[in-house]
Scaffold this motif. Structure first.
Motif, short mmCIF file in Angstrom:
data_model
loop_
_atom_site.label_atom_id
_atom_site.label_comp_id
_atom_site.label_asym_id
_atom_site.label_seq_id
_atom_site.Cartn_x
_atom_site.Cartn_y
_atom_site.Cartn_z
N UNK A 194 0.85 -1.18 0.00
CA UNK A 194 0.00 0.00 0.00
C UNK A 194 0.89 1.24 0.00
N UNK A 195 0.75 2.09 -1.01
CA UNK A 195 1.65 3.21 -1.23
C UNK A 195 0.88 4.53 -1.14
N UNK A 196 1.48 5.51 -0.49
CA UNK A 196 0.82 6.80 -0.36
C UNK A 196 1.67 7.91 -0.96
N UNK A 197 0.98 8.96 -1.43
CA UNK A 197 1.65 10.15 -1.97
C UNK A 197 1.20 11.39 -1.23
N UNK A 198 0.31 11.22 -0.26
CA UNK A 198 -0.17 12.30 0.60
C UNK A 198 -0.58 11.65 1.92
N UNK A 199 -1.42 12.26 2.69
CA UNK A 199 -1.76 11.71 4.01
C UNK A 199 -2.77 10.57 3.94
N UNK A 200 -3.41 10.36 2.82
CA UNK A 200 -4.29 9.21 2.68
C UNK A 200 -3.47 7.92 2.72
N UNK A 201 -3.97 6.91 3.39
CA UNK A 201 -3.23 5.67 3.60
C UNK A 201 -2.67 5.09 2.31
N UNK A 202 -3.45 5.12 1.24
CA UNK A 202 -2.93 4.71 -0.06
C UNK A 202 -3.73 5.34 -1.19
N UNK A 229 -8.20 5.50 5.86
CA UNK A 229 -7.43 6.09 6.94
C UNK A 229 -6.57 7.26 6.45
N UNK A 230 -6.42 8.26 7.31
CA UNK A 230 -5.52 9.38 7.09
C UNK A 230 -4.37 9.23 8.10
N UNK A 231 -3.14 9.22 7.60
CA UNK A 231 -2.00 8.91 8.47
C UNK A 231 -1.28 10.18 8.90
N UNK A 232 -0.62 10.10 10.03
CA UNK A 232 0.26 11.15 10.52
C UNK A 232 1.66 10.83 10.01
N UNK A 233 2.15 11.64 9.08
CA UNK A 233 3.44 11.36 8.45
C UNK A 233 4.58 11.28 9.47
N UNK A 234 4.47 12.02 10.55
CA UNK A 234 5.57 12.06 11.52
C UNK A 234 5.62 10.83 12.42
N UNK A 235 4.50 10.14 12.57
CA UNK A 235 4.47 9.03 13.52
C UNK A 235 4.14 7.68 12.89
N UNK A 287 -17.54 -5.31 3.23
CA UNK A 287 -16.71 -5.59 4.40
C UNK A 287 -15.83 -4.39 4.71
N UNK A 288 -14.88 -4.60 5.63
CA UNK A 288 -13.97 -3.51 6.02
C UNK A 288 -12.56 -4.07 6.19
N UNK A 289 -11.64 -3.56 5.38
CA UNK A 289 -10.25 -4.00 5.45
C UNK A 289 -9.58 -3.55 6.76
N UNK A 290 -8.48 -4.20 7.09
CA UNK A 290 -7.66 -3.76 8.22
C UNK A 290 -6.65 -2.70 7.75
N UNK A 291 -5.85 -3.02 6.73
CA UNK A 291 -4.91 -2.04 6.17
C UNK A 291 -5.70 -0.95 5.46
N UNK A 292 -5.59 0.27 5.97
CA UNK A 292 -6.35 1.38 5.42
C UNK A 292 -7.67 1.62 6.13
N UNK A 293 -8.18 0.60 6.82
CA UNK A 293 -9.40 0.70 7.63
C UNK A 293 -10.63 1.10 6.81
N UNK A 294 -10.59 0.88 5.49
CA UNK A 294 -11.68 1.32 4.62
C UNK A 294 -12.65 0.20 4.32
#
Length: 311
Positions: A182-190, A261-267, A234-241
């Protein structure tokens, strides 16, 4: 060039033999809006998105994925990306130039290591869009694109090195190794993901809905229209979508989703999720358990490689 030149996913372009049937599906069933047509080309927008179009259809005797398109912040980033690709011996379809597609802009096209065409553009004028209302079960935007690759590790390294994508999570199997990045280019999980598959093809294109209520209503509308559900809801675990996977009239998998999911790039630290744990694939337990049969539904037909579409 900035360290992270790609800002977001723009659109997915598909070629199909039964052009009119595919047009009818994306408007009448899937909930997109046709915003332009030119002979054997049709452009479809999501009402909640500022992108001029999120899907382009092209009439062709061969079914194929024409390209996947991403946004860049500036024309300087597009030029710098072209220089980096040339220095890395990456084959360009065309060098940076003004685009004549809806919204215009400035962009280039190139082949990734699998042979699919990638477009990166900046300066595309925003489309007048609107807020999707409560219980309005149409896509807000194009959420993400997932591709099949028979060399996923190589492809992941390419997108990280040249386009600045970051790894969010990995699906793996003790028997088969890594299965999806799963690859991201912004704060969206992928916005992009790479699945291990028997050949190069489109795995699925995903469309974001307003919320769970609208996601379920859209799923129901597609079912009532006779669209083939291959997995979900259903609902995935990776990405929580959430996920509901359908086949369009040409066998491409399209997904309704929401609450990615929206990720915190710093953490954020990428995790590894075991697909043999049923909760990895579906936290709710409402979808059929992942199986070889379900996985094959997303293999799609082998794609046309290292051949650029005519437009």
């Amino acid at each position: 060039m900035t360290l992270q030149p790609i800002t977001h996913l723009r659109h997915l372009d598909l070629a199909v033999p039964d052009f009119e049937r595919q047009r009818a599906f994306y408007t009448g069933v899937w909930g997109l809006t046709e915003v332009a047509r030119d002979g054997g080309l049709a452009f479809f927008a999501a009402e909640g998105s500022p992108e001029h179009y999120v899907v382009r259809l092209r009439r062709d005797e061969r079914k194929r994925m024409d390209l996947v398109a991403f946004g860049a912040a500036t024309s300087a980033d597009v030029d710098a990306l072209a220089s980096r690709l040339i220095a890395g011996n990456v084959s360009l379809v065309h060098e940076p130039r003004l685009l004549d597609t809806p919204g215009g802009g400035y962009g280039l096209r190139f082949f990734d290591p699998d042979g699919r065409v990638v477009e990166v553009s900046s300066g595309v004028s925003p489309r007048v869009h609107r807020k999707i209302e409560e219980r309005e079960a149409i896509p807000v935007r194009l959420s993400h694109c997932v591709v099949n690759s028979d060399h996923p590790e190589r492809l992941r390294a390419f997108y990280e090195r040249h386009l600045g994508f970051r790894l969010s999570d990995t699906l793996y199997s003790h028997r088969m190794g890594d299965l999806m990045y799963f690859m991201r280019c912004n704060r969206l999980h992928h916005s992009f993901a790479i699945a291990r598959g028997p050949h190069v093809s489109l795995h699925h294109a995903s469309f974001e809905m307003r919320g769970v209520e609208e996601y379920m209503r859209g799923t129901g509308r597609a079912l009532r229209a006779g669209t083939r559900l291959t997995w979900g809801p259903g609902r995935h675990l990776a990405g929580d979508n959430t996920f509901s996977y359908f086949h369009d009239p040409h066998g491409n998998t399209v997904e309704y989703t929401t609450e990615l999911a929206v990720v915190d790039e710093d953490t954020w630290h990428p995790d590894r999720h075991d697909v043999d744990d049923q909760r990895t694939q579906d936290q709710w337990g409402t979808a059929d358990p992942m199986s070889e049969v379900i996985a094959k539904e997303q293999f799609n037909d082998p794609d046309v490689l290292f051949q650029a579409p005519p437009v």
